[in-house]
Write a protein that holds these residues in place. Structure first.
Motif, PDB file in Angstrom:
ATOM      1  N   ALA A  60      92.055  89.910  -0.769  1.00 14.32           N
ATOM      2  CA  ALA A  60      92.213  91.015  -1.723  1.00 14.32           C
ATOM      3  C   ALA A  60      91.198  92.125  -1.498  1.00 14.32           C
ATOM      4  N   CYS A  61      90.228  91.902  -0.595  1.00  8.35           N
ATOM      5  CA  CYS A  61      89.238  92.953  -0.343  1.00  8.35           C
ATOM      6  C   CYS A  61      88.733  92.978   1.085  1.00  8.35           C
ATOM      7  N   GLY A  62      89.065  91.970   1.871  1.00  5.10           N
ATOM      8  CA  GLY A  62      88.552  91.917   3.236  1.00  5.10           C
ATOM      9  C   GLY A  62      89.433  91.073   4.124  1.00  5.10           C
ATOM     10  N   TRP A  63      89.095  91.030   5.390  1.00  9.68           N
ATOM     11  CA  TRP A  63      89.898  90.365   6.400  1.00  9.68           C
ATOM     12  C   TRP A  63      89.701  88.850   6.340  1.00  9.68           C
ATOM     13  N   TYR A  64      90.675  88.163   5.800  1.00 11.09           N
ATOM     14  CA  TYR A  64      90.704  86.706   5.725  1.00 11.09           C
ATOM     15  C   TYR A  64      89.423  86.117   5.115  1.00 11.09           C
ATOM     16  N   VAL A  65      89.075  86.644   3.965  1.00  8.85           N
ATOM     17  CA  VAL A  65      87.946  86.123   3.195  1.00  8.85           C
ATOM     18  C   VAL A  65      88.355  86.035   1.731  1.00  8.85           C
ATOM     19  N   SER A  66      87.678  85.167   1.005  1.00  8.91           N
ATOM     20  CA  SER A  66      87.879  85.104  -0.434  1.00  8.91           C
ATOM     21  C   SER A  66      87.175  86.284  -1.087  1.00  8.91           C
ATOM     22  N   CYS A  67      87.823  86.875  -2.065  1.00  6.57           N
ATOM     23  CA  CYS A  67      87.258  88.017  -2.802  1.00  6.57           C
ATOM     24  C   CYS A  67      87.256  87.647  -4.282  1.00  6.57           C
ATOM     25  N   THR A  68      86.340  86.770  -4.668  1.00  8.47           N
ATOM     26  CA  THR A  68      86.357  86.269  -6.042  1.00  8.47           C
ATOM     27  C   THR A  68      86.162  87.379  -7.069  1.00  8.47           C
ATOM     28  N   SER A  69      85.534  88.475  -6.660  1.00  6.52           N
ATOM     29  CA  SER A  69      85.355  89.579  -7.608  1.00  6.52           C
ATOM     30  C   SER A  69      86.699  90.185  -8.009  1.00  6.52           C
ATOM     31  N   ARG A  70      87.723  90.001  -7.171  1.00  6.09           N
ATOM     32  CA  ARG A  70      89.044  90.551  -7.466  1.00  6.09           C
ATOM     33  C   ARG A  70      90.039  89.470  -7.888  1.00  6.09           C
ATOM     34  N   SER A  71      89.525  88.327  -8.242  1.00  3.14           N
ATOM     35  CA  SER A  71      90.396  87.273  -8.755  1.00  3.14           C
ATOM     36  C   SER A  71      91.017  87.696 -10.078  1.00  3.14           C
ATOM     37  N   ASN A  80      81.457  83.738 -15.664  1.00  2.46           N
ATOM     38  CA  ASN A  80      82.701  83.629 -14.902  1.00  2.46           C
ATOM     39  C   ASN A  80      82.462  82.842 -13.620  1.00  2.46           C
ATOM     40  N   LEU A  81      83.001  81.648 -13.576  1.00  2.00           N
ATOM     41  CA  LEU A  81      82.843  80.765 -12.429  1.00  2.00           C
ATOM     42  C   LEU A  81      84.180  80.649 -11.700  1.00  2.00           C
ATOM     43  N   ASN A  82      84.123  80.390 -10.410  1.00  2.00           N
ATOM     44  CA  ASN A  82      85.355  80.283  -9.639  1.00  2.00           C
ATOM     45  C   ASN A  82      85.272  79.090  -8.699  1.00  2.00           C
ATOM     46  N   PHE A  83      86.083  78.086  -8.996  1.00  2.00           N
ATOM     47  CA  PHE A  83      86.125  76.887  -8.170  1.00  2.00           C
ATOM     48  C   PHE A  83      87.401  76.806  -7.343  1.00  2.00           C
ATOM     49  N   ALA A  84      88.208  77.865  -7.360  1.00  2.00           N
ATOM     50  CA  ALA A  84      89.431  77.882  -6.572  1.00  2.00           C
ATOM     51  C   ALA A  84      89.104  77.910  -5.085  1.00  2.00           C
ATOM     52  N   VAL A  85      89.916  77.231  -4.295  1.00  2.00           N
ATOM     53  CA  VAL A  85      89.658  77.106  -2.856  1.00  2.00           C
ATOM     54  C   VAL A  85      90.930  77.446  -2.079  1.00  2.00           C
ATOM     55  N   ALA A 139      91.935  67.992  -9.617  1.00  2.16           N
ATOM     56  CA  ALA A 139      91.052  67.161 -10.449  1.00  2.16           C
ATOM     57  C   ALA A 139      89.597  67.331 -10.033  1.00  2.16           C
ATOM     58  N   GLY A 140      89.335  67.437  -8.736  1.00  5.04           N
ATOM     59  CA  GLY A 140      87.970  67.654  -8.266  1.00  5.04           C
ATOM     60  C   GLY A 140      87.419  68.974  -8.759  1.00  5.04           C
ATOM     61  N   GLN A 141      88.238  70.020  -8.741  1.00  3.44           N
ATOM     62  CA  GLN A 141      87.800  71.309  -9.271  1.00  3.44           C
ATOM     63  C   GLN A 141      87.532  71.210 -10.772  1.00  3.44           C
ATOM     64  N   ALA A 142      88.385  70.467 -11.469  1.00  4.40           N
ATOM     65  CA  ALA A 142      88.194  70.297 -12.914  1.00  4.40           C
ATOM     66  C   ALA A 142      86.871  69.609 -13.205  1.00  4.40           C
ATOM     67  N   ARG A 143      86.519  68.623 -12.382  1.00  4.24           N
ATOM     68  CA  ARG A 143      85.232  67.939 -12.590  1.00  4.24           C
ATOM     69  C   ARG A 143      84.064  68.893 -12.377  1.00  4.24           C
ATOM     70  N   GLN A 144      84.172  69.780 -11.402  1.00  5.15           N
ATOM     71  CA  GLN A 144      83.118  70.774 -11.198  1.00  5.15           C
ATOM     72  C   GLN A 144      82.976  71.665 -12.432  1.00  5.15           C
ATOM     73  N   ALA A 145      84.105  72.074 -12.988  1.00  6.20           N
ATOM     74  CA  ALA A 145      84.077  72.937 -14.164  1.00  6.20           C
ATOM     75  C   ALA A 145      83.448  72.228 -15.360  1.00  6.20           C
ATOM     76  N   VAL A 146      83.791  70.971 -15.543  1.00  9.25           N
ATOM     77  CA  VAL A 146      83.237  70.213 -16.666  1.00  9.25           C
ATOM     78  C   VAL A 146      81.736  70.060 -16.518  1.00  9.25           C
ATOM     79  N   ARG A 147      81.280  69.812 -15.286  1.00  6.47           N
ATOM     80  CA  ARG A 147      79.829  69.672 -15.067  1.00  6.47           C
ATOM     81  C   ARG A 147      79.089  70.956 -15.400  1.00  6.47           C
TER      82      ARG A 147
END
Length: 287
Positions: A49-60, A86-91, A100-108
């Motif tokens: 969403a902002c660069g060449w094949y990279v995650s752009c969590t600011s534009r999530s 604002n946390l982002n555990f999406a991969v 479920a693994g992402q959910a556990r990260q969020a709960v922690r």
């Protein structure tokens, strides 16, 4: 797996009942979570969403802080960009098995609210035979929701529907650039392989893949309902939107660009608030 019921009438639920429901529509317009997190795949990670094949969590669409996208995070916090909220555990590449693994990260991290958008990668495989079975997909979603419900206090959840990937094929099949990127990148070949073919077998394959996404969305709605009043499903607001090539990255013609992320944020936020969805802008007006 913990048994899920719609009412969630347990001792723990009674004690923490204030945390198990969303505000009613009258007060939802001002409700704001303390800490929220995005769970899911490349869409929620803002990939490309902002660069060449990279995650752009600011534009999530979910937890981003870019004012152009105006994410859930910004909409729910009135534009405030308070650090650490604002946390982002999406991969990118994540499937329902990873949720479920992402959910556990969020709960922690003690989150109060999460958004979930996952399932495109369960359907977007090299061969349709390798798509995640619907029953498995539903179990994976249920397992992740169990993690969130067992948190203390339980986590509020917003579940977004998977976009209609056949719609992407429809608007991109006549674009030489889109077809080139789909082929070189081997993107979602279960749907996008041989994009110009009108053979009966290829038409049937695309229909089967779309039907699998429809079934995934039905499973999301069912599992969200089983979670109880602390979960809201988007009523297929994302799936039903008529996305065009103007809404996807020109680096892959697959992932949402900033405008595509903005649309997802807008439609899901309207559902969360209990408002009527805005009418889609006519395709000819977008050009």
């Amino acid at each position: 797996m913990v048994r899920r019921t719609v009412t969630l009438v347990t001792g723990a639920a009674i004690v923490s009942s204030a945390c198990l429901v969303f505000p009613g529509h009258a007060s939802a317009a001002t409700w704001s979570p303390g800490v929220m997190a995005a769970l899911g795949d490349s869409i929620s990670a803002g990939f490309n969403a902002c660069g060449w094949y990279v995650s752009c969590t600011s534009r999530s669409w979910s937890a981003g802080d870019n004012s152009t996208v105006n994410s859930h995070y910004l909409r729910l916090r009135g534009g405030s960009r308070e650090s650490g909220r604002n946390l982002n555990f999406a991969v990118p590449g994540a499937t329902s098995a990873d949720l479920a693994g992402q959910a556990r990260q969020a709960v922690r991290k003690g989150v109060e609210y999460v958004t979930i958008l996952i399932g495109a990668q369960d359907a977007c495989v090299r061969d349709e035979k390798n798509m995640t079975p619907v029953a498995t997909y539903r179990r994976n979603i249920g397992a992740a929701l169990d993690v969130l419900r067992e948190a203390s206090p339980p986590v509020r959840v917003f579940v977004a529907s998977i976009p209609d990937i056949k719609r992407l094929w429809s608007v991109g099949k006549d674009s030489t650039l889109a077809r080139t990127f789909w082929s070189v990148g081997q993107l979602c070949q279960s749907m996008l392989w041989k994009p110009t073919s009108t053979a009966k077998a290829d038409r049937a394959r695309r229909d089967r893949v779309r039907a699998r996404v429809v079934d995934y969305n039905a499973a999301l709605a069912q599992e969200c309902a089983a979670y109880g009043p602390a979960c809201r499903f988007d009523r297929n607001a994302v799936f039903s939107y008529p996305f065009t090539l103007d809404h996807v990255s020109k680096w892959d013609f697959f992932h949402p660009n900033a405008e595509g992320q903005r649309i997802i944020a807008e439609r899901t936020a309207f559902v969360l608030r209990g408002w009527d969805l805005p009418a889609p802008v006519p395709e000819e007006a977008q050009r």
